[in-house]
Design a protein around this motif. Structure first.
Motif, PDB file in Angstrom:
ATOM      1  N   ARG A 142       0.855  -1.193   0.000  1.00  0.00           N
ATOM      2  CA  ARG A 142       0.000   0.000   0.000  1.00  0.00           C
ATOM      3  C   ARG A 142       0.893   1.245   0.000  1.00  0.00           C
ATOM      4  O   ARG A 142       1.090   1.871   1.038  1.00  0.00           O
ATOM      5  N   GLN A 143       1.403   1.602  -1.163  1.00  0.00           N
ATOM      6  CA  GLN A 143       2.408   2.660  -1.257  1.00  0.00           C
ATOM      7  C   GLN A 143       1.843   4.032  -1.619  1.00  0.00           C
ATOM      8  O   GLN A 143       2.561   5.026  -1.620  1.00  0.00           O
ATOM      9  N   ALA A 151     -16.773  -7.956   7.393  1.00  0.00           N
ATOM     10  CA  ALA A 151     -16.984  -7.397   8.729  1.00  0.00           C
ATOM     11  C   ALA A 151     -16.584  -5.929   8.829  1.00  0.00           C
ATOM     12  O   ALA A 151     -17.195  -5.167   9.573  1.00  0.00           O
ATOM     13  N   PHE A 152     -15.552  -5.547   8.112  1.00  0.00           N
ATOM     14  CA  PHE A 152     -15.104  -4.151   8.081  1.00  0.00           C
ATOM     15  C   PHE A 152     -14.325  -3.945   6.796  1.00  0.00           C
ATOM     16  O   PHE A 152     -14.314  -4.829   5.933  1.00  0.00           O
ATOM     17  N   ASP A 153     -13.692  -2.795   6.642  1.00  0.00           N
ATOM     18  CA  ASP A 153     -13.076  -2.465   5.359  1.00  0.00           C
ATOM     19  C   ASP A 153     -12.124  -3.568   4.889  1.00  0.00           C
ATOM     20  O   ASP A 153     -11.237  -4.022   5.623  1.00  0.00           O
ATOM     21  N   LYS A 154     -12.294  -3.980   3.654  1.00  0.00           N
ATOM     22  CA  LYS A 154     -11.500  -5.058   3.063  1.00  0.00           C
ATOM     23  C   LYS A 154      -9.999  -4.774   3.133  1.00  0.00           C
ATOM     24  O   LYS A 154      -9.184  -5.689   3.288  1.00  0.00           O
ATOM     25  N   VAL A 175      -5.097  -2.166  -5.559  1.00  0.00           N
ATOM     26  CA  VAL A 175      -5.297  -1.321  -4.372  1.00  0.00           C
ATOM     27  C   VAL A 175      -5.171   0.181  -4.605  1.00  0.00           C
ATOM     28  O   VAL A 175      -5.762   0.971  -3.863  1.00  0.00           O
ATOM     29  N   HIS A 176      -4.408   0.585  -5.604  1.00  0.00           N
ATOM     30  CA  HIS A 176      -3.989   1.987  -5.669  1.00  0.00           C
ATOM     31  C   HIS A 176      -5.159   2.955  -5.770  1.00  0.00           C
ATOM     32  O   HIS A 176      -5.142   4.028  -5.149  1.00  0.00           O
ATOM     33  N   HIS A 177      -6.174   2.609  -6.515  1.00  0.00           N
ATOM     34  CA  HIS A 177      -7.287   3.543  -6.717  1.00  0.00           C
ATOM     35  C   HIS A 177      -8.466   3.287  -5.786  1.00  0.00           C
ATOM     36  O   HIS A 177      -9.497   3.946  -5.881  1.00  0.00           O
ATOM     37  N   SER A 178      -8.283   2.336  -4.861  1.00  0.00           N
ATOM     38  CA  SER A 178      -9.353   2.054  -3.901  1.00  0.00           C
ATOM     39  C   SER A 178      -9.135   2.750  -2.566  1.00  0.00           C
ATOM     40  O   SER A 178     -10.093   3.062  -1.865  1.00  0.00           O
ATOM     41  N   TRP A 179      -7.862   2.946  -2.210  1.00  0.00           N
ATOM     42  CA  TRP A 179      -7.579   3.549  -0.910  1.00  0.00           C
ATOM     43  C   TRP A 179      -6.594   4.709  -1.000  1.00  0.00           C
ATOM     44  O   TRP A 179      -6.304   5.361  -0.044  1.00  0.00           O
ATOM     45  N   SER A 221      -4.158  -6.049   3.372  1.00  0.00           N
ATOM     46  CA  SER A 221      -4.060  -4.780   2.630  1.00  0.00           C
ATOM     47  C   SER A 221      -5.002  -4.699   1.443  1.00  0.00           C
ATOM     48  O   SER A 221      -4.879  -3.813   0.601  1.00  0.00           O
ATOM     49  N   GLY A 222      -5.952  -5.640   1.351  1.00  0.00           N
ATOM     50  CA  GLY A 222      -6.883  -5.637   0.232  1.00  0.00           C
ATOM     51  C   GLY A 222      -6.359  -6.344  -0.999  1.00  0.00           C
ATOM     52  O   GLY A 222      -7.041  -6.384  -2.034  1.00  0.00           O
ATOM     53  N   VAL A 223      -5.166  -6.926  -0.917  1.00  0.00           N
ATOM     54  CA  VAL A 223      -4.561  -7.625  -2.053  1.00  0.00           C
ATOM     55  C   VAL A 223      -5.034  -9.080  -2.059  1.00  0.00           C
ATOM     56  O   VAL A 223      -5.056  -9.725  -1.001  1.00  0.00           O
ATOM     57  N   PRO A 224      -5.420  -9.633  -3.211  1.00  0.00           N
ATOM     58  CA  PRO A 224      -5.786 -11.053  -3.248  1.00  0.00           C
ATOM     59  C   PRO A 224      -4.661 -11.916  -2.669  1.00  0.00           C
ATOM     60  O   PRO A 224      -3.485 -11.707  -2.970  1.00  0.00           O
ATOM     61  N   TYR A 225      -5.033 -12.873  -1.854  1.00  0.00           N
ATOM     62  CA  TYR A 225      -4.053 -13.649  -1.090  1.00  0.00           C
ATOM     63  C   TYR A 225      -3.038 -14.347  -1.991  1.00  0.00           C
ATOM     64  O   TYR A 225      -1.832 -14.325  -1.726  1.00  0.00           O
TER      65      TYR A 225
END
Length: 328
Positions: free
Chosen positions: A180-181, A233-236, A324-328, A241-245
């Motif tokens: 998450r840079q 349950a809360f923010d993905k 992730v870049h454009h989601s958070w 970090s929201g990255v697919p495992y």
């Protein structure tokens, strides 16, 4: 343990702090003995910043911190807590003077103190950032001597930028790690300009950046890594970090090639965050004393070479940013 200036608060804090979510709950079972041992080990290593929240174990985390600090006596670390997530439903309309005051009073009791060092709005609904009166309520709690400083914990860079428009917001807590840079692109420069403290959370991407996970790793039913991968349950973004495992595991193997022989991957990932001087403190969690000691060692690592930093940025751009870049 190296120290850094914490915004305009007049405090310096350890660059490696202690994230107390895991000792509260949602990370599987952590015994009281292990939780307290983790806290003691961190403080013994020179940690002077602890981050918790009123909802971590419904107050358990705050209470354990109070117990440990009472046992130790002497100089106390800077303790940050959070409020707002006790609201049900968690809506902007709930951020009233009455509710915020009640949450502060509860944390004062849990932490066994007369004044809270730092209280952060706990990832509030986006509308809260546009409600000036909410920040006025926080100003009034400072004036009443119940809290010394206040800040915000955010999900998105845009929320962080909006929050620091309020002149008395002293800190922003934000997810910042190798996966998450985006905060480094604009937010950090603005935070430095306004002398706002920055707390980097989820620094090891829910454990992925320890390099110890695999496709067969399993998690307890009450561990958010088992039940929140898609934001149930809360923010993905709070889980891996929201990255697919599977994607993250593949990139971890590329990162592993860059880790020097004198460091673990976790230490390396924490040291990468500390390369950014806008960051005041990083708050990895620890479930036991050994993890706490390992986290603290990152402060002693030398700076990462420029070619390593370039390679890590390239991995993010080519393999991670699309998720992730454009989601958070």
């Amino acid at each position: 343990m190296k120290q850094r200036t914490f915004g305009r608060t007049g405090h310096t804090v350890s660059e490696i702090g202690f994230g107390a979510w895991a000792i509260g709950g949602a990370w599987g079972d952590v015994s009281k003995e292990d939780a307290k041992a983790a806290l003691h080990a961190s403080l013994d290593a020179g940690v002077t910043f602890i981050d918790t929240a009123d909802v971590y174990g419904d107050g358990r985390s705050e209470q354990l911190i109070a117990e440990v600090l009472k046992e130790r006596g002497g100089d106390k670390p800077y303790v940050a807590t959070k409020l707002g997530r006790r609201l049900s439903p968690h809506v902007a309309e709930g951020y009233t003077r009455q509710n915020l005051t009640a949450f502060v009073e509860r944390s004062l009791t849990n932490l066994d103190t007369d004044c809270l060092d730092l209280v952060q709005l706990h990832c509030p609904p986006p509308a809260v950032y546009y409600q000036q009166e909410v920040f006025g309520y926080m100003d009034d709690l400072v004036a009443a001597g119940k809290i010394r400083h206040y800040g915000v914990s955010v999900e998105k860079v845009e929320e962080a930028l909006k929050a620091i428009e309020y002149p008395n917001v002293q800190s922003v807590q934000i997810i910042y790690n190798l996966f998450r840079q985006r905060p480094a692109a604009l937010f950090f420069a603005e935070a430095k300009k306004r002398q706002v403290g920055v707390i980097a959370r989820v620094p090891l991407s829910s454990g992925l950046l320890t390099g110890k996970m695999s496709a067969t790793t399993t998690f307890a039913a009450d561990d958010h890594r088992a039940f929140n991968r898609n934001g149930e349950a809360f923010d993905k973004g709070e889980t891996f970090s929201g990255v697919p495992y599977d994607v993250a595991l593949s990139v971890v193997e590329d990162i592993r090639k860059l880790v020097p022989a004198n460091a673990s991957m976790a230490e390396f990932a924490l040291r990468w965050i500390l390369m950014e001087d806008a960051v005041s403190t990083v708050i990895p969690g620890a479930r036991n004393a050994a993890q706490a000691q390992a986290n603290s060692r990152a402060s002693a690592l030398p700076a990462l070479p420029a070619e390593t930093m370039d390679a890590l940025r390239e991995l993010y751009r080519n393999r991670i940013a699309q998720y992730v870049h454009h989601s958070w």
